[in-house]
Write an enzyme that holds these catalytic residues in place. Structure first.
Site, PDB file in Angstrom:
ATOM      1  N   TYR A   1      -6.544   9.378  13.127  1.00 26.45           N
ATOM      2  CA  TYR A   1      -5.746   9.492  14.346  1.00 26.45           C
ATOM      3  C   TYR A   1      -6.079  10.781  15.100  1.00 26.45           C
ATOM      4  CZ  TYR A   1      -2.916   5.566  12.759  1.00 26.45           C
ATOM      5  OH  TYR A   1      -2.495   4.334  12.359  1.00 26.45           O
TER       6      TYR A   1
ATOM      7  N   TYR B   1       0.831  -1.207   0.000  1.00 27.54           N
ATOM      8  CA  TYR B   1       0.000   0.000   0.000  1.00 27.54           C
ATOM      9  C   TYR B   1       0.863   1.253   0.000  1.00 27.54           C
ATOM     10  CZ  TYR B   1      -3.446   3.415   1.660  1.00 27.54           C
ATOM     11  OH  TYR B   1      -4.247   4.518   1.807  1.00 27.54           O
TER      12      TYR B   1
ATOM     13  N   GLY C   1     -15.180  -0.334  13.362  1.00 23.71           N
ATOM     14  CA  GLY C   1     -14.668  -0.037  14.692  1.00 23.71           C
ATOM     15  C   GLY C   1     -13.531  -0.937  15.150  1.00 23.71           C
TER      16      GLY C   1
ATOM     17  N   GLY D   1     -10.296  -0.987  14.147  1.00 28.78           N
ATOM     18  CA  GLY D   1      -9.079  -0.216  14.397  1.00 28.78           C
ATOM     19  C   GLY D   1      -9.135   0.509  15.724  1.00 28.78           C
TER      20      GLY D   1
END
Length: 137
Positions: A105, A26, A69, A71
């Site tokens: 984040y 990625y 949810g 992560g």
């Protein structure tokens, strides 16, 4: 959503390696992956583990992974472990172009120290690390 967060086991190393390769691809860094599942197993599950890892297990019938949810649940469990071990902060890096991750984040309460405080994440690795250690390989 059924999601169980548990400590990784040696038997998870092939799956962990797959995720490492997936995130490296990625980020266009697949050629920099120098580890394999045998090294992961030896480093994480021997007598003196070099790392610890949590994994999230989902019910087999669940299709997608994003937006469920998972992560947040993993980060929450890592935060609990960190606080239990006396840590006062968590640090991690995000690629500048990955605005979606950076926004996520920030939503958790993380602060971009490069932006806010002028801090930079630096790395000492490879030949520079060996040179500093006095290793003349």
């Amino acid at each position: 959503m059924e999601c169980i967060v548990r400590p990784a086991q040696s038997a998870d190393c092939d799956h962990l390696m797959g995720m490492i390769r997936e995130i490296a691809e990625y980020h266009n860094l697949l050629d920099e992956v120098k580890i394999n599942s045998q090294v992961l197993s030896a480093d994480g599950f021997g007598g003196d583990p070099f790392y610890q890892c949590l994994v999230a297990e989902l019910a087999p019938e669940q299709e997608g992974k994003q937006g469920q949810g998972i992560g947040k649940k993993l980060m929450s469990e890592v935060a609990k472990l960190a606080l239990a071990r006396g840590c006062v902060e968590m640090k991690f890096t995000v690629a500048e172009w990955n605005v979606r991750a950076l926004a996520w984040y920030r939503q958790l309460g993380a602060q971009d120290k490069t932006e806010a405080g002028g801090w930079h994440c630096v790395e000492l690795g490879g030949e520079a690390l060996q040179r500093l250690a006095g290793d003349r390989r």
